[in-house]
Design a protein around this motif. Structure first.
Motif, PDB file in Angstrom:
ATOM      1  N   CYS A 179      20.126  -0.558  81.930  1.00 42.41           N
ATOM      2  CA  CYS A 179      20.561  -0.078  83.240  1.00 42.41           C
ATOM      3  C   CYS A 179      19.350   0.475  83.978  1.00 42.41           C
ATOM      4  N   MET A 180      19.212   0.085  85.269  1.00 44.75           N
ATOM      5  CA  MET A 180      18.044   0.509  86.035  1.00 44.75           C
ATOM      6  C   MET A 180      18.167   1.968  86.481  1.00 44.75           C
ATOM      7  N   ASN A 181      19.347   2.555  86.353  1.00 44.42           N
ATOM      8  CA  ASN A 181      19.577   3.948  86.761  1.00 44.42           C
ATOM      9  C   ASN A 181      18.996   4.232  88.154  1.00 44.42           C
ATOM     10  N   CYS A 182      19.511   3.482  89.150  1.00 35.95           N
ATOM     11  CA  CYS A 182      19.007   3.524  90.521  1.00 35.95           C
ATOM     12  C   CYS A 182      18.991   4.937  91.116  1.00 35.95           C
ATOM     13  N   ALA A 183      18.116   5.120  92.100  1.00 32.78           N
ATOM     14  CA  ALA A 183      18.028   6.408  92.783  1.00 32.78           C
ATOM     15  C   ALA A 183      19.290   6.659  93.606  1.00 32.78           C
ATOM     16  N   MET A 201      31.216  -3.601  88.532  1.00 32.48           N
ATOM     17  CA  MET A 201      30.640  -4.807  87.937  1.00 32.48           C
ATOM     18  C   MET A 201      30.348  -5.851  89.004  1.00 32.48           C
ATOM     19  N   LEU A 202      31.272  -5.939  89.971  1.00 33.73           N
ATOM     20  CA  LEU A 202      31.080  -6.889  91.061  1.00 33.73           C
ATOM     21  C   LEU A 202      29.876  -6.488  91.914  1.00 33.73           C
ATOM     22  N   ALA A 203      29.733  -5.176  92.143  1.00 33.12           N
ATOM     23  CA  ALA A 203      28.777  -4.694  93.139  1.00 33.12           C
ATOM     24  C   ALA A 203      27.366  -4.509  92.602  1.00 33.12           C
ATOM     25  N   PHE A 254      22.185  -5.527  89.638  1.00 35.92           N
ATOM     26  CA  PHE A 254      21.517  -5.931  88.406  1.00 35.92           C
ATOM     27  C   PHE A 254      22.506  -6.427  87.359  1.00 35.92           C
ATOM     28  N   GLY A 255      23.789  -6.459  87.699  1.00 37.88           N
ATOM     29  CA  GLY A 255      24.804  -6.940  86.754  1.00 37.88           C
ATOM     30  C   GLY A 255      24.869  -6.115  85.489  1.00 37.88           C
ATOM     31  N   VAL A 256      24.721  -4.810  85.610  1.00 37.04           N
ATOM     32  CA  VAL A 256      24.625  -3.977  84.417  1.00 37.04           C
ATOM     33  C   VAL A 256      25.978  -3.561  83.800  1.00 37.04           C
ATOM     34  N   PRO A 257      26.916  -2.993  84.571  1.00 40.94           N
ATOM     35  CA  PRO A 257      28.153  -2.521  83.904  1.00 40.94           C
ATOM     36  C   PRO A 257      28.878  -3.677  83.216  1.00 40.94           C
ATOM     37  N   LYS A 258      29.262  -3.456  81.982  1.00 36.96           N
ATOM     38  CA  LYS A 258      29.968  -4.491  81.210  1.00 36.96           C
ATOM     39  C   LYS A 258      31.327  -3.961  80.793  1.00 36.96           C
ATOM     40  N   TYR A 259      32.245  -4.882  80.470  1.00 37.26           N
ATOM     41  CA  TYR A 259      33.617  -4.476  80.225  1.00 37.26           C
ATOM     42  C   TYR A 259      34.053  -4.816  78.810  1.00 37.26           C
ATOM     43  N   GLU A 260      34.945  -3.985  78.259  1.00 35.48           N
ATOM     44  CA  GLU A 260      35.496  -4.246  76.928  1.00 35.48           C
ATOM     45  C   GLU A 260      36.694  -5.188  77.065  1.00 35.48           C
ATOM     46  N   PRO A 264      40.663  -1.015  77.995  1.00 35.84           N
ATOM     47  CA  PRO A 264      39.202  -1.134  78.020  1.00 35.84           C
ATOM     48  C   PRO A 264      38.513  -0.086  78.881  1.00 35.84           C
ATOM     49  N   LEU A 265      37.204   0.026  78.659  1.00 38.19           N
ATOM     50  CA  LEU A 265      36.358   0.897  79.468  1.00 38.19           C
ATOM     51  C   LEU A 265      35.135   0.094  79.914  1.00 38.19           C
ATOM     52  N   VAL A 266      34.447   0.615  80.931  1.00 36.77           N
ATOM     53  CA  VAL A 266      33.167   0.050  81.338  1.00 36.77           C
ATOM     54  C   VAL A 266      32.106   0.655  80.423  1.00 36.77           C
ATOM     55  N   ARG A 267      31.158  -0.164  79.966  1.00 40.83           N
ATOM     56  CA  ARG A 267      30.095   0.371  79.124  1.00 40.83           C
ATOM     57  C   ARG A 267      28.740   0.031  79.730  1.00 40.83           C
ATOM     58  N   LYS A 268      27.817   0.955  79.663  1.00 41.88           N
ATOM     59  CA  LYS A 268      26.453   0.678  80.111  1.00 41.88           C
ATOM     60  C   LYS A 268      25.493   1.721  79.562  1.00 41.88           C
ATOM     61  N   CYS A 269      24.195   1.394  79.589  1.00 44.81           N
ATOM     62  CA  CYS A 269      23.141   2.334  79.230  1.00 44.81           C
ATOM     63  C   CYS A 269      23.184   3.501  80.201  1.00 44.81           C
ATOM     64  N   ASP A 270      23.128   4.742  79.669  1.00 49.05           N
ATOM     65  CA  ASP A 270      23.114   5.896  80.575  1.00 49.05           C
ATOM     66  C   ASP A 270      21.799   6.653  80.450  1.00 49.05           C
ATOM     67  N   MET A 271      20.763   5.904  80.073  1.00 50.50           N
ATOM     68  CA  MET A 271      19.418   6.474  79.941  1.00 50.50           C
ATOM     69  C   MET A 271      19.445   7.712  79.049  1.00 50.50           C
ATOM     70  N   CYS A 272      20.261   7.647  78.001  1.00 50.69           N
ATOM     71  CA  CYS A 272      20.387   8.741  77.030  1.00 50.69           C
ATOM     72  C   CYS A 272      20.512  10.096  77.716  1.00 50.69           C
ATOM     73  N   ALA A 273      21.503  10.213  78.600  1.00 47.95           N
ATOM     74  CA  ALA A 273      21.614  11.395  79.454  1.00 47.95           C
ATOM     75  C   ALA A 273      21.576  12.707  78.672  1.00 47.95           C
ATOM     76  N   ASP A 274      22.261  12.732  77.506  1.00 47.49           N
ATOM     77  CA  ASP A 274      22.288  14.004  76.770  1.00 47.49           C
ATOM     78  C   ASP A 274      20.914  14.358  76.206  1.00 47.49           C
ATOM     79  N   ARG A 275      20.168  13.343  75.755  1.00 43.74           N
ATOM     80  CA  ARG A 275      18.808  13.601  75.267  1.00 43.74           C
ATOM     81  C   ARG A 275      17.910  14.050  76.419  1.00 43.74           C
ATOM     82  N   VAL A 276      17.979  13.323  77.533  1.00 45.84           N
ATOM     83  CA  VAL A 276      17.094  13.626  78.664  1.00 45.84           C
ATOM     84  C   VAL A 276      17.354  15.038  79.193  1.00 45.84           C
TER      85      VAL A 276
END
Lengths: 256, 400
Positions: free
Chosen positions: A63-67, A102-104, A107-113, A119-131
């Motif tokens: 995930c590009m984790n856009c501004a 997912m449509l919008a 980068f086509g990042v959000p993916k679906y179960e 189901p839920l949407v899944r994606k990289c969250d740039m390890c938010a808890d670690r960061v």
């Protein structure tokens, strides 16, 4: 200040340690079959792509984790949030599964179960808890060659530009993510054009949410003016009918 | 027409209805027991299919007659159209209710359908659409409720609703304007994904104007159908007038759309044969060229059959348009073809069937048509009576 990830494809050796660390961090399964999968999915948030030519060129996707993230703006229930530290996080208790993100997403990042009944949407969250705890992302920590590094966005942009300047023949003269859709928290360097790995080169430099916000911002005015206009038209047409009705007996009398 | 003659035809339709309903029930079971993956051909690359493209986008569009006609009669005071208001509002109400049902199928977690009402994100077009559709479905229920009250002879609630009819209609027109156009705005966020034939900054404007056209076409279609199947007298003079307005709206749309395509440099793409070119030409031919030509020929415009044909072509054309925007126009950028799975088609077919059945039931048991109640003159003066009632008491004025 906002944190970022810089991935330099020229240093990548395709060891997939970032994939392993990501799976561990997000409690996702990882085995040989998944390692061989060349696309992001609900069970694979980051992937190291090999170029089709198999010439030893690689590229990461995450995930590009856009501004100013498209997903944050489009979600009708506000399930996505851009944190001050940089990561774009997802609140699974809000998501109703409309899949507009997912449509919008450019980068086509959000993916679906897709295979789950709920189901839920899944994606990289740039390890938010670690960061937020001041630690680097799992993928950065796992990277043995320094292809993925973590730091302040401004510092990383300067570093990326320095690398291009020092070895202009090794890099495409472009740091992907500095300006795309208003900037992203993931920055990419590559020796081959980014399009080869499915990164769009036609993205505008303004945040995409502007496209819809421009229209949405007019709604309050439209409601006020429209309501007034419709009310006015009704008042006039109705008044005409009233007057016509009131004059009818008089006219009928005059005609006699 | 003698009743006995109609009987076999009815059983055929009933049999078809039962068959569609059974398939739909099984598809519903698959959908909710096994999830979207098992019941649809949707994927990460293609997250929105016909449940959004047809059931929601086309559903809302086909229900646009409601706001078009209530505005005509109540706001513009064109009383002569009153006899066709009730069936049109019924169609709209059923349309929106079924859109909500379709959403339950499409949402991954349907039981959270109420979330946008509580968890706000005013920057989201879909949030705005969600609110508008909820509010407008309520408005339509209130606009249709007097018919039910009339049947049940409940005078008091009927009078209350009559008192707020004008604000209600204005709210309905505003809400419709907002979400009909916003369904187009949904796609403003995908400039790279939607083919240039359809991606335009003017998408909301096109969606709104075409909704008016489709609203008119749907009113003609539905009046023709009911006159055929319910033995109701055809309001031909009114439909002719609607046909004339339809031609004007379609012409306005054509001019704007052409200008937009030209200025974005997409018009020349028509000359390059491609998957999208054929779909675009199909849409233009069905929805614009054919009905405009038909409606501009006086002999065709005057005839019930000609009007019906022009209306049906308009509907098919704009259904193609909505499907192009939402599915086929996205295929190239997604790098794949999307063909709906049988379960998707079964659910959509059932929803349409339920719509027809509900309309037939309502038409049978509720005072929808003016000749059932024998009420056109009474209905025509009802509002004027309500308006003039105060002054009448003062003896100043007698209602029409």
């Amino acid at each position: 200040m906002s944190k970022s990830i810089l991935y330099d494809a020229t240093l990548c050796i395709n060891c997939k340690q970032c994939e392993v660390a990501c799976a561990e961090q997000n409690k996702l399964p990882y085995n040989e079959t998944i390692a061989a999968e060349q696309k992001q999915s609900a069970h694979k948030f980051t992937v190291v792509l090999e170029s089709a030519a198999a010439d030893g060129k690689f590229m990461r996707k995450l995930c590009m984790n856009c501004a100013d993230p498209t997903c944050v703006s489009v979600c009708p229930v506000g399930a996505f949030t851009k944190t001050a530290a940089g990561p774009v996080v997802y609140d699974e208790t809000k998501c109703m599964g409309c899949r507009y993100c997912m449509l919008a997403c450019p980068f086509g990042v959000p993916k679906y179960e897709w295979d789950k009944a709920l189901p839920l949407v899944r994606k990289c969250d740039m390890c938010a808890d670690r960061v937020s705890a001041g630690r680097p992302t799992a993928c950065t920590e796992a990277c043995p060659t320094g292809a993925t590094i973590f730091g302040e966005r401004e510092t990383l942009i300067a570093e990326a530009q320095k690398r291009i300047k020092e070895k202009p023949d090794q890099y495409v003269n472009h740091v992907y993510g500095v300006e795309e859709v208003g900037g992203t928290s993931v920055l990419l360097l590559s020796s081959v054009p980014f399009e080869q790995f499915g990164y769009r080169s036609d993205l505008m430099h303004d945040p995409l949410p502007m496209l819809t916000y421009r229209v949405l911002a007019r709604i309050p005015d439209l409601v006020g003016l429209g309501g007034m206009l419709l009310g006015g038209i009704w008042w006039i047409t109705n008044r005409r009918a009233e007057v016509a009705a009131a004059e009818a007996p008089v006219r009928a009398h005059e005609e006699k | 027409m003698p009743e006995k003659f109609q009987l076999p035809k009815l059983t055929f339709w009933k049999a078809a209805l039962v068959l569609i309903a059974l398939t739909g029930l099984y598809a519903t079971f698959v959908r909710f027991a096994q999830g979207l993956g098992a019941s649809t051909n949707l994927s990460d690359e293609f997250p929105w299919g016909i449940w959004v493209g047809f059931d929601v986008l086309c559903g809302v569009m086909l229900a646009a007659g409601g706001f078009t006609l209530t505005a005509t009669v109540y706001i513009f005071n064109l009383e002569r159209f009153r006899p066709i208001v009730r069936p049109t509002v019924l169609t709209a109400f059923l349309g929106y209710s079924l859109v909500c049902v379709a959403l339950l199928f499409d949402l991954g977690r349907s039981y959270r359908i109420w979330h946008p009402l509580v968890m706000w994100n005013p920057r989201s077009v879909l949030f705005e659409v969600g609110w508008c559709v909820t509010l407008y479905t309520t408005v339509l229920a209130l606009e249709f409720a007097p018919v039910v009250f009339e049947r049940l002879q409940l005078e008091r609630p009927r009078r209350i609703l009559r008192g707020i009819s004008i604000p209600l209609v204005i709210a309905g027109v505003m809400l419709s304007t907002l979400h009909q156009s916003s369904l187009g705005s949904l796609y403003l966020i995908v400039p790279q994904k939607l083919h240039p034939f359809w991606y335009s900054p003017l998408l909301p404007v096109f969606f709104f104007i075409s909704a008016i056209a489709v609203g008119l076409a749907m009113t003609i279609f539905e009046s023709s159908m009911t006159s055929k199947h319910f033995g109701k007298q055809l309001e031909l003079p009114l439909l002719r007038e609607l046909g004339r307005i339809l031609a004007v709206v379609l012409l306005v749309y054509t001019v704007l759309r052409t200008q937009d395509l030209y200025h974005r440099g997409a018009l020349k793409l028509v000359l390059q044969p491609s998957y999208e070119t054929w779909l675009f030409l199909l849409e233009v031919l069905l929805g614009l060229a054919a009905p405009i030509v038909l409606l501009l020929i006086p002999r065709v415009r005057q005839a019930a059959g000609g009007l019906y044909l022009a209306a049906v072509l308009t509907l098919l054309g704009f259904i193609t348009n909505r499907l192009n925007v939402s599915t086929t126009g996205m295929e190239t950028s997604a790098g794949m073809h999307y063909v709906p799975k049988w379960t998707e088609l079964a659910v959509t077919a059932s929803i349409i069937a339920v719509g027809f059945a509900a309309f037939a039931l309502a038409a049978k048991h509720l005072p929808i048509f003016s000749n059932h109640t024998g009420a056109p003159p009474e209905a025509g003066s009802r509002r004027s009576k309500a308006i003039f009632v105060e002054k009448k008491e003062e003896g100043v004025l007698v209602g029409r």
